[in-house]
Design an enzyme around this catalytic site. Structure first.
Site, PDB file in Angstrom:
ATOM      1  N   SER A 261      -9.873  -0.580   7.019  1.00 24.06           N
ATOM      2  CA  SER A 261      -9.291  -0.444   5.676  1.00 24.06           C
ATOM      3  C   SER A 261      -8.613  -1.680   5.120  1.00 24.06           C
ATOM      4  O   SER A 261      -8.262  -1.702   3.946  1.00 24.06           O
ATOM      5  CB  SER A 261      -8.296   0.706   5.655  1.00 24.06           C
ATOM      6  OG  SER A 261      -9.005   1.913   5.555  1.00 24.06           O
TER       7      SER A 261
ATOM      8  N   SER B  35      -9.718   1.891   2.853  1.00 22.94           N
ATOM      9  CA  SER B  35      -8.858   2.679   1.999  1.00 22.94           C
ATOM     10  C   SER B  35      -7.846   1.850   1.201  1.00 22.94           C
ATOM     11  O   SER B  35      -7.293   2.348   0.223  1.00 22.94           O
ATOM     12  CB  SER B  35      -8.105   3.708   2.842  1.00 22.94           C
ATOM     13  OG  SER B  35      -7.259   3.056   3.770  1.00 22.94           O
TER      14      SER B  35
ATOM     15  N   LYS C 207       0.851  -1.192   0.000  1.00 27.25           N
ATOM     16  CA  LYS C 207       0.000   0.000   0.000  1.00 27.25           C
ATOM     17  C   LYS C 207       0.886   1.241   0.000  1.00 27.25           C
ATOM     18  O   LYS C 207       1.895   1.290   0.728  1.00 27.25           O
ATOM     19  CB  LYS C 207      -0.900  -0.033   1.240  1.00 27.25           C
ATOM     20  CG  LYS C 207      -1.932   1.082   1.317  1.00 27.25           C
ATOM     21  CD  LYS C 207      -2.812   0.914   2.557  1.00 27.25           C
ATOM     22  CE  LYS C 207      -3.901   1.957   2.674  1.00 27.25           C
ATOM     23  NZ  LYS C 207      -4.747   1.780   3.876  1.00 27.25           N
TER      24      LYS C 207
HETATM   25  N1  GLN Z   1     -13.053   3.793   6.217  1.00 29.56           N
HETATM   26  C1  GLN Z   1     -12.407   4.210   7.421  1.00 29.56           C
HETATM   27  C2  GLN Z   1     -12.137   5.671   7.398  1.00 29.56           C
HETATM   28  O1  GLN Z   1     -12.437   6.291   6.442  1.00 29.56           O
HETATM   29  C3  GLN Z   1     -11.217   3.374   7.667  1.00 29.56           C
HETATM   30  C4  GLN Z   1      -9.924   3.989   7.311  1.00 29.56           C
HETATM   31  C5  GLN Z   1      -8.765   3.098   7.611  1.00 29.56           C
HETATM   32  O2  GLN Z   1      -8.913   2.038   8.205  1.00 29.56           O
HETATM   33  N2  GLN Z   1      -7.603   3.561   7.222  1.00 29.56           N
HETATM   34  O3  GLN Z   1     -11.641   6.210   8.323  1.00 29.56           O
END
Ligand code: GLN
Length: 451
Positions: free
Chosen positions: A145, A121, A46
């Site tokens: 994420s 994400s 990532k």
């Molecule tokens: N969807 C979550 C957010 O927008 C998770 C983000 C993450 O785990 N990096 O914060």
């Protein structure tokens, strides 16, 4: 030609329309090793994790052109195990989002339906595994994420216990919640990579003395809890039914299933969306146009430089910086941040209590099927709802894995989530491996012309 070169070719040809990768190295840099525990694995990373001499954007314009000067600890460990690194994957800007639509470099498409989001994400990492562009990928999970894109792309992904994987070299989002973990097609590969990246790191004071040990668990001896607060949510009927079938499989293998209650869980999402922006607003202060790549100067004035540089942040990042700064400000701190921290402690305690009686918790990973690109992009609250089932594990600091347990009539993947007490990754992984030995959902692959 080795497997890594084949992957590179596929990423550039058949895989390019997915936009799963933001960077791939030259072919000469992906020679595979003939020795070492991970010599057979080609791994994507990532793009919020530092790989020395490779670009690192975190999905943001503000880091465009920045080259990472050092390896993150997880990368160092992968190299020591002789894994082959194949490139950097797309993500929501600074890992804020649930669809990869917040990336400044364009959305990633879900290999199972190209008008559909891959989740976020870590959408690029999940899509890369699903589309066979690598064997394994790394993601980060602050509120879901890893697990949510895992479910949307029909792969297997683990969010480890907070503190067992070093965050050194990970671009910080919310430091008290962030954790790096692997995606793969199988739980067995997830386990192999997790066992290499886990462990204490002198560069990250929040890491714990920990060595992963695999374990064979007899499912018939397990007590499994179904958190009422998660099962009672409004969940897509196909997602719910498929998860009920998964619970039936566990029952059939002899597990004792019971309903359990974690009364504060409904407060997890609102607490998360205070704690995360608060920490993010502090962490992102370092992107000021002085220390890192982008610097926009319209005048000699320092404040103008800050303002004009930080203007490069996308709308979701700006929203969270504003929310976080507000929640931490004098006069609002007690009303928001302190309350959210109280909720977090209650959630930690309720999980401790429940794990005195059960070995695992099971729920769906996501409340919905993968949604269409554009469907939620303009509606932050709807986007935040994607995290309803996953944020609890981050606040509690416990390990959680998502694995594919079926498909919708529209042929989109559906995931189930397994959670255990801190450090019990081996229980989760053992159950997931046994399920995958008995079923073939994880082996199904999207058709190339999907969409
Ligand atoms: N969807 C979550 C957010 O927008 C998770 C983000 C993450 O785990 N990096 O914060």
């Amino acid at each position: 030609m080795c497997k890594a070169h084949d992957y590179l070719d596929t990423i550039k040809s058949k895989g390019s329309h997915l936009n799963a990768f933001l960077f791939t190295p030259e072919g000469a840099d992906v020679e595979m090793s003939t020795t070492g525990p991970l010599k057979d694995l080609v791994i994507a990373v990532k793009d919020n994790i530092s790989v020395k001499d490779w670009p690192l954007t975190a999905g943001s314009k503000i880091l465009e052109g920045y080259i990472a000067p050092y390896d993150a600890t997880v990368i160092k460990k992968l190299r020591e195990a002789n894994a082959t690194l194949i490139g950097k994957t797309n993500l929501d800007e600074f890992a804020m989002g649930s669809s990869t639509e917040n990336s400044a470099y364009g959305v990633t498409r879900n290999p199972w339906g190209q008008e559909t989001v891959p989740g976020g994400s870590s959408g690029g990492s999940a899509a890369a595994v699903a589309a066979d562009l690598c064997d394994v990928s790394l993601g980060s999970d602050t509120g879901g994420s890893i697990r949510q894109p895992t479910a949307f792309c029909g792969v297997t992904g683990l969010k480890p216990t907070y503190g067992v994987v070093s965050r050194y070299g990970l671009v910080a989002l919310a430091s008290s919640l962030d954790v790096i973990g692997p995606f793969a097609r199988t739980a067995e590969q997830v386990e192999r990579v997790f066992s290499v990246i886990a462990g204490k790191d002198e560069h990250d004071q929040s890491t714990l003395d920990y060595q992963y040990e695999t374990k064979d668990v007899d499912i018939a001896s397990l007590k499994i809890g179904l958190p009422k607060e998660l099962w009672d949510l409004e969940i897509d009927p196909e997602v719910k039914q498929t998860n009920q079938d998964f619970v039936e499989w566990l029952r059939h293998r002899g597990a004792t299933i019971s309903d359990v209650s974690l009364p504060s869980l409904p407060l997890a999402l609102p607490a998360y969306y205070i704690i995360l922006p608060a920490e993010a607003s502090a962490n992102l202060a370092r992107f000021d146009g002085i220390r890192f790549r982008a610097s926009v100067r319209t005048s000699q004035d320092l404040a103008d430089t800050y303002r004009d540089t930080r203007y490069l942040f996308g709308p979701e990042v700006k929203r969270r910086i504003l929310l976080g700064t507000f929640a931490l400000s004098v006069g609002h701190y007690d009303a928001y941040y302190e309350q959210a921290e109280k909720v977090r402690h209650q959630i930690i305690n309720e999980h401790k209590e429940v794990f005195a009686n059960v070995d695992l918790l099971v729920s769906a990973t996501t409340p919905t099927l993968p949604f269409k690109i554009g469907e939620r992009a303009q509606d932050p609250i709807a986007m935040y709802q994607s995290d309803l089932l996953t944020v609890g594990a981050n606040l509690a600091g416990i390990p959680a894995l998502s694995l594919p347990v079926g498909f919708s009539a529209s042929k989109l993947p559906i995931g189930a989530q397994l959670m255990a007490d801190r450090f019990n990754e081996n229980v989760i992984l053992s159950v997931a491996k046994q399920y995958q030995a008995d079923t073939d959902w994880h082996l199904r692959k999207p058709e190339e012309d999907n969409g």
